[in-house]
Design an enzyme around this catalytic site. Sequence first.
Site, PDB file in Angstrom:
ATOM      1  N   GLU A   1     -12.049  -4.435 -36.602  1.00 13.51           N
ATOM      2  CA  GLU A   1     -12.819  -3.212 -36.818  1.00 13.51           C
ATOM      3  C   GLU A   1     -12.748  -2.253 -35.637  1.00 13.51           C
ATOM      4  OE1 GLU A   1     -16.823  -4.252 -37.805  1.00 13.51           O
ATOM      5  OE2 GLU A   1     -16.384  -4.399 -39.944  1.00 13.51           O
TER       6      GLU A   1
ATOM      7  N   GLU B   1     -51.033  -3.226 -19.705  1.00 10.68           N
ATOM      8  CA  GLU B   1     -51.996  -2.147 -19.875  1.00 10.68           C
ATOM      9  C   GLU B   1     -51.803  -1.013 -18.879  1.00 10.68           C
ATOM     10  OE1 GLU B   1     -56.399  -2.672 -21.491  1.00 10.68           O
ATOM     11  OE2 GLU B   1     -56.265  -3.181 -19.362  1.00 10.68           O
TER      12      GLU B   1
END
Length: 568
Positions: free
Chosen positions: A73, A313
């Site tokens: 490919e 956080e």
Amino acid sequence: MSNAENLLTSDESILEKTLTGIEGLDDITEGGLPQGRPTLVCGAAGCGKTIFAMEFIVHGAEMGEPGVFVSFEESIEDLKKNFISMNPDLNDLIDQNKISFDYVHIERSEIEETGEYDLEGLFIRLGYAIDSIGAKRIVLDTVESLFSGFSAEALLRAELRRLFQWLKNKGVTAVITGESGEKTLTRYGLEEYVADCVMLLNNPVVNKITTRNLRIVKYRGSSHGTNEYPFLIDKKGITVLPITSIGLDHHVSNEYIPTGIERLDAMMDGKGFYKGSSILVTGNAGTGKSSFAAQFADAACKRGEKCIYLAFEESPEQIIRNMKSIAIDLGHWVDKGLLKFHAARPTLYGLEIHLVTIYKLVNEFMPDIVVIDPISNLITVGSPNDVKSMLIRLIDFLKDNKITSMSTSLSVIGHVEADVGVSSLMDTWIDLRAKEINGERNRTLDIIKSRGMAHSNQMREFLLTDHGIELEDVYMGPAGILTGSARLSQMAMEKAQKLVRKQEIERKQREIELKRSLMGTQIAEIKSKFEAEEEELERIIEQEKSKEEVLENDRNDMARMRKADKRD
């Protein structure tokens, strides 16, 4: 020697295997891919088949096994550009004839059927490529393109079998990639039956988050991991984490490490945490969980230990800036290479990829301490059960490596833990709470449990000061526990009362001293009078004695005179 290599040499009757060099995969396959046999790697577009195949070839070349990569490919130049960023030594391996690329262009629209189509020409081409560098490995990427020229299904199946058998006869370990079919693992549904080993890669999307997974569908002649394993593709290649294989057979340590807070050490039997244990710090918002974790990391770095801080956080810069307000300089340890931050929003990856990422960080940095702040944020990317499962595996992984972990978790008010629900898994559970009394909020610390050691059952007031974290005694007043200004008022009142008592004692002491002095004077006067009277008595007694002596002398003289008169 690795566990995989031991498997290859412990019993000659065991199927010979070829190490892939892909981290974690050789553990799952118990030694690698079947040596001299074909392995099918199938999956949908974008799941990582070509990268997997390239990793297999590159690692083989680095281990002394030349390989051929045949693409149907992508061109050779495109392949090099795609993979040079993962392995800068790719061109060197090509120049040393350890890797050979071959691009076979097959376009269905350009094929004109004039007779039976077979793979004889391809076998000659592959044979030349293998023999030219003495290849031990080969990749065919992808098999669907190869068979685009076949219109007859019976001929296709026959040629597929012939291809796989030809590869076996050449004695090369082959990896063949294939696209997933609608109802079968591959488009033609035959490759999975012909191949000796079949691996399925997928890339599911759950809650708009993708996670790449690998599963070994079959492996002839060998036991293997049967679960679905997450894997990560980053700039260093593929990492597979055999997380489900972690169990409860890790060794424990009797060594202690300080908590970083002196009075907390005293509450922990004067010793601190067990090395290699897991610690959970819970609390509602604003109770100081991150500060507590930062203090623990800072103390570890001061001892010369390495720490990974997983932040879900706040950014590292924000954490470093904020901690300076309580005299904790984490940036200093980052510069010294003792502290490593890894900050990511939980929604950036799926739970499994977060786990694989942590696994890689730990293996690369080899820390003594891991801080996870906070684990409760992971609930945004998975159900409570999924998060709990992920954390169980993470905790077991860290314990297995004798790494002490501290996790923070947001909880509701009181002793009710957060939705994550892992407190029962932790060795030590510390709860931080904020009490609202007299119009102010004050923090308290409570050790809910600490397995294997004595620990205090008393609360302490938890203070964030400009010179670090401190623990104070919690005072009891008529209305209950006193903290903050109420505690200070109670302390001031007790100090005043103590001063009054001290002054009263001093006054009484002065009175006693005065009385003692007066009593001493009185005693001295009485003693003086007594002595005078005693002297007077002795004088009188002496006088009486003198009188008696005179009288006695007179009597004696008279007696002598009478005797003299009688003689006359």
